[in-house]
Every structure is written in C-alpha cells, then in structure tokens.
Design a protein around this motif. Structure first.
Motif, short mmCIF file in Angstrom:
data_model
loop_
_atom_site.label_atom_id
_atom_site.label_comp_id
_atom_site.label_asym_id
_atom_site.label_seq_id
_atom_site.Cartn_x
_atom_site.Cartn_y
_atom_site.Cartn_z
N ASP B 20 0.83 -1.21 0.00
CA ASP B 20 0.00 0.00 0.00
C ASP B 20 0.87 1.27 0.00
O ASP B 20 0.36 2.37 0.05
N PHE B 21 2.18 1.11 0.00
CA PHE B 21 3.13 2.23 -0.05
C PHE B 21 2.95 3.19 1.12
O PHE B 21 2.97 4.41 0.95
N CYS B 22 2.73 2.64 2.32
CA CYS B 22 2.39 3.47 3.48
C CYS B 22 3.61 4.00 4.21
O CYS B 22 3.51 4.96 4.97
N GLY B 23 4.76 3.37 4.08
CA GLY B 23 5.97 3.91 4.70
C GLY B 23 6.28 3.42 6.10
O GLY B 23 7.32 3.76 6.67
N CYS B 24 5.39 2.59 6.68
CA CYS B 24 5.61 2.10 8.04
C CYS B 24 6.94 1.33 8.13
O CYS B 24 7.75 1.56 9.03
N VAL B 26 9.54 1.62 6.24
CA VAL B 26 10.67 2.51 6.02
C VAL B 26 11.05 3.21 7.33
O VAL B 26 12.23 3.37 7.66
N GLY B 27 10.02 3.61 8.08
CA GLY B 27 10.25 4.32 9.34
C GLY B 27 10.97 3.48 10.39
O GLY B 27 11.68 4.02 11.24
N VAL B 28 10.79 2.16 10.36
CA VAL B 28 11.44 1.32 11.37
C VAL B 28 12.76 0.70 10.89
O VAL B 28 13.48 0.10 11.68
N LEU B 36 11.13 3.90 -1.29
CA LEU B 36 9.67 3.96 -1.45
C LEU B 36 9.30 5.21 -2.22
O LEU B 36 9.43 6.32 -1.74
N CYS B 58 4.95 -4.31 9.10
CA CYS B 58 4.04 -4.11 7.97
C CYS B 58 2.61 -4.46 8.39
O CYS B 58 2.34 -5.60 8.78
#
Ligand SMILES: Cc1cc2nc3c(=O)[nH]c(=O)nc-3n(C[C@H](O)[C@H](O)[C@H](O)COP(=O)(O)OP(=O)(O)OC[C@H]3O[C@@H](n4cnc5c(N)ncnc54)[C@H](O)[C@@H]3O)c2cc1C
Ligand code: SF4
Ligand code: SF4
Lengths: 387, 73
Positions: B20-24, B26-28, B36, B58
């Motif tokens: 869903d390309f939400c970035g969660c 990436v943040g962790v 992304l 995720c």
C-alpha cells in the motif's frame, strides 16, 4: 521555478504546509515538493482532531468537516462502555480536502508547490545541507536552498541523509490499517475507542463517524504484536464479527510513530517536522495538530534565519519545539508506557469504576487517574496534562 | 542465484503487488534499506541486515521473512 530558494520543504502534509506557509509569510522564497500526485491523498488517517487544534491555523469550514464530535466512548473488553461528554470538542475531518486547503494557505503566502517530485537525496556544502536532489517526470534534478525542512512523514528518510537519527524502534511504531465503510450505524457525534487483547493489544481500535453513516474503522498495534498477528487480521476479525457486510469505500495501511520527539530535530541547513520528527502525541497517536505546530515553528525560524543571515539561528528550533509541546509529549509518553500492557481485566475494572462517577463529572483526568491509581508518580503526570 | 544482503543472503522479500506504499516499514528500518516512491517499493540489498523489523511492522503482511534466502529473478 527558480534553481535556488531560501526554504525548501519536502512533503506536503499538514506539517509541511504549515512550514511552507509560516516561512513564506515572512517574505522569503519557498518551494514545497510532494512525491504523490495529489496533496492530501491517499488519506492514511482517522481524521479526528480537536477544534482548538484546527483553529490555531485555519477557521473551521464545513467543506472539510465530516462530523462534529462532542463525546468519547471508551469500550472495555467485557463490553462495558464509558461515555465522556465534552461539548463542542472536535471534528472528524475530510482530510483530502483539509490538507489541500492547508497547502493553499501556503500558496496564498507565495510558496511554490510541485507534486510528483520525489526527493531522493540532499546536497551538501562544507557538511551543511544546501539543497535537495529529486526525481521529476523521469528526470533527476537539483535545487539549492538555505534551509531544507524535512516534512516527509512516517518514513523520515530526509533527516537521516543529514545524519540525524530518525528511525524509530519498531515497538514504538503503531502499525495501522483503516477502512472507511458505509452503513455503520454509530452516533455521528461520538468517537468510539475499543481496548483489549482481542481487538488491539498494546494499542486501540477506533470507529470515527464520517457523516451519513460512514465511518473510519481501524486500529494500530505495536510491531511487537505484529510479530504474531498483523493489524490487518485484527481488522478482519472485528469486521467479520460486527459488520460483516459493510461496504468498504477506502482501505489504507499506515504507521503512527508513538514515541517522544527525536533527540535532535535540527542540523546545519535542515529542520525536521511532523511525523518525520516524531512529533505525534504518543498517547493518542494524534499527529495532525502537533505536526502543524511543529511545522509552523520550523517555518518561522527558518525564515528568520534567512532574513537575519544567521544560519545557526535554525538550531534554536529544538528548544522552541520542546517548550511548546515536546516536553508535554514526554509526559504523555510516560502515561502511555504506564497503561501499555494493561490486561483485559484491568481495562474492565477501570471502566466499572469510572461508570460509578456521575456522567457529568467524568473527565479524561478522572479516567487516567482511575487507570493509574497505584502508580503515584504517574498520577502527577496525569495531573499536569489533564487537569 | 540468491540476492545478497549486507549480512549474507537476503532473506526479506517485499511483495510489491500487495503493498500500500504506506511507509511504516521505512520508518522502522535501521539501515535506510527500503526505497519507497509514490507507487514503487524495493529493498536496497547491500544495506539490509535481515533484522526483520520491517516484516513485523508491515500492517498488511506484505513483507515476508524467507529463511532460505530470496532468489534473484
Ligand atoms: C491509520 C492512521 C490513523 C491516524 N489517525 C489520526 C487521527 O485520527 N488524528 C490525528 O491527529 N492523527 C492521526 N494519525 C496521524 C496523522 O495522520 C499524522 O500524524 C499526520 O498526517 C502527520 O503529518 P505530516 O505532515 O507530518 O506527515 P504526512 O501527512 O504523512 O505527510 C508527509 C508527506 O511527505 C511526502 N513525502 C514523503 N517522502 C517524500 C519524498 N522523499 N519526497 C517528496 N515527498 C515525500 C508524503 O507523500 C506525504 O504527502 C493517524 C495515522 C494513521 C497512519
Ligand atoms: S530486514 Fe531490517 S535492514 Fe532489512 S529492510 Fe527490513 S528493517 Fe531494513
Ligand atoms: S509497511 Fe507494508 S504496506 Fe507499508 S510500505 Fe512497507 S511493505 Fe508496503
């Protein structure tokens, strides 16, 4: 489009738009870059905000208010409901319009905005950040800036490239999923919260009304829980049990960083704001209002530093944020850690004891006092932020 | 042929079609090993340490931990 700006903002969420607006308002040149096609979309958010949080920045407008909220309903695992009445307390927004309007307020002050511009690197001059690299329509470009403001949301990569420690412990990241569903017959003035190990362990489950029987329904759980069961499976279980045939209008995933603000949110040539700086209220997970506050402070300080020709002035941002909200968030974080691991039984007992308080006298302060009555040091914290 | 991470075989696989390309994630990620864009995601293999934090974070189970290693296409 120039090849150099006083201030470049990366990301056009609420934090970025307020940074752009408060900088542009002082007459410096501002460019805001957003990687998505649209400002404000997709909406990865429950969209609840207090009226005061909105009105510090923009006057209320029915075109982006989906529901007007006056009550909270807290639901314990055994089904006990505690209702708190607040009067005219807040809104559920239509963020795809709200974020757009926020960006327009920046544009009205003279900020330039480009969408589909993916920032993928920083430029440096003697170790100081001096601009950004970005991809636009298949081409790699560069643009210089005196100050870069990283408002790139939960991913927070831009600050990392400047050497700031922005990644967040996976235990503090609430992994979230949300749907907007139709035909959900809940009270349109109430925000509903559900607690317990079956619905959202170490987090909470929400139903926020969005007008006309639509509602945002979702939950967040810590990465610790995600090891065993994903946010998506919790949502599926809840929907199958409660609203098996509800039409789904939108589905989004997301991450809510629920921790104290980063140790450092400025470095030479760069400031970090909003979710990227971890400026979310760690207890509620609300980050729209606090992101706008962080953005506005950073935008103001960035412009001041440009006008005074004092690059070091931007380093005062850390303290300005800490004094306005950062220290308060440390208190919220301690309270969060105090209630983080409560058992279902404990949630049930708190609900029973609050329901003994007469309806008109229930406040958030009383709820948290009941929750933490055997942790006296935290009661002082509760008194500081809720009384 | 296996893809190579910083720590040997890459064992993390993102299923872009489900993302869903939400970035969660990436943040962790402690290594900044996930790229992304608006609707494109991939792992920067030589940075990844297979720590699996992205897998646990995720929200919609798009990243899988594959103990055998991820085969290059
Ligand atoms: C499921 C969920 C429910 C939530 N519910 C609530 C709620 O009810 N109330 C509340 O107050 N808060 C809520 N939050 C939190 C709230 O959504 C965020 O705190 C808020 O959006 C943060 O604003 P921001 O401007 O910092 O970041 P964002 O709104 O995330 O904006 C960041 C922007 O930066 C862009 N970007 C990122 N990287 C780049 C790049 N490299 N180049 C260019 N652009 C880039 C992104 O596309 C994005 O548009 C929720 C969050 C989630 C995930
Ligand atoms: S496994 Fe760890 S290092 Fe590799 S991408 Fe995931 S979070 Fe990053
Ligand atoms: S957390 Fe999952 S859904 Fe979100 S961007 Fe990463 S892989 Fe995609």
């Amino acid at each position: 489009m120039k090849n150099e700006y006083d201030v470049i903002v990366v990301g056009a969420g609420p934090a970025g738009s307020m940074a752009a607006r408060f900088a542009a308002e002082q007459g410096v040149s501002v460019l805001m870059l957003e990687k998505d096609r649209d400002v404000g979309y997709p909406v990865r958010c429950g969209e609840a905000i207090s009226k005061a949080g909105v009105e510090e920045f923009i006057s209320s407008d029915d075109k982006w208010i989906a529901a007007k909220i006056s009550k909270f309903s807290f639901n314990a695992p055994d089904g006990t409901e505690v209702i708190l009445d607040f009067g005219e307390a807040g809104y559920v927004l239509e963020r795809r319009i709200f974020d757009y309007e926020l960006a327009r307020t920046a544009a009205n002050q003279g900020a330039e905005i480009i969408t589909r511009a993916y920032v993928n690197g920083l430029m440096f001059d003697n170790g100081n950040v001096s601009g950004v690299k970005y991809e636009f329509q298949g081409e790699q470009k560069e643009v210089k800036a005196k100050v870069v403001i990283a408002a790139d949301g939960v991913e927070s990569r831009v600050g990392r490239w400047a050497g700031l420690e922005t990644h967040i412990d996976f235990r503090d990241m609430e992994s979230a999923v949300q749907i907007t569903a139709a035909n959900i017959p809940v009270d349109q003035k109430t925000l509903y919260f559900y607690f317990g190990k079956d619905v959202a362990p170490n987090g909470y489950f929400w139903i926020f009304p969005k007008g006309q029987n639509n509602a945002n329904i979702g939950l967040g759980v810590s990465g610790i829980i995600g090891k065993k069961k994903s946010a998506q499976s919790f949502l599926n279980d809840f929907m199958n049990k409660n609203y098996p045939n509800a039409p789904v209008l939108t589905t989004v995933a997301g991450g809510v960083p629920c921790a104290i603000t980063l140790q450092k949110i400025s470095a030479p040539g760069i400031l970090v704001v909003g979710d990227a700086a971890r400026q979310v209220n760690p207890l509620s997970g609300g980050g729209i209002a606090s992101g706008m506050i962080g953005g506005s402070i950073a935008g103001r300080i960035a412009a001041e530093s440009v006008k005074m020709k004092k690059p070091d002035h931007i380093l005062t941002y850390d303290k300005a944020w800490a004094d306005r909200l950062g220290k308060r968030h440390e208190i919220f974080n301690r309270i969060k850690e105090g209630i983080y691991n409560f058992s279902d039984e404990k949630f049930n007992n708190i609900a029973h004891s609050i329901n003994k308080v007469p309806y008109g006298k229930r406040t958030l302060g009383r709820v948290f006092t009941a929750a933490l009555f055997n942790q006296p040091s935290l009661l002082i914290d509760v008194a500081k932020v809720f009384v | 042929m296996y893809r190579l991470a910083k720590t040997g075989k890459l064992m993390i696989d993102i299923l872009p079609d489900k993302c869903d390309f939400c970035g969660c994630c990436v943040g962790v990620c402690p290594e900044d090993a996930i790229e992304l864009k608006e609707a494109e995601i991939f792992i920067i293999d030589p940075r990844c340490t297979n720590c699996a934090k992205c897998v646990w974070s995720c929200p919609i189970e798009v990243i899988k931990f594959n103990r055998e290693g991820v085969l290059a296409k």
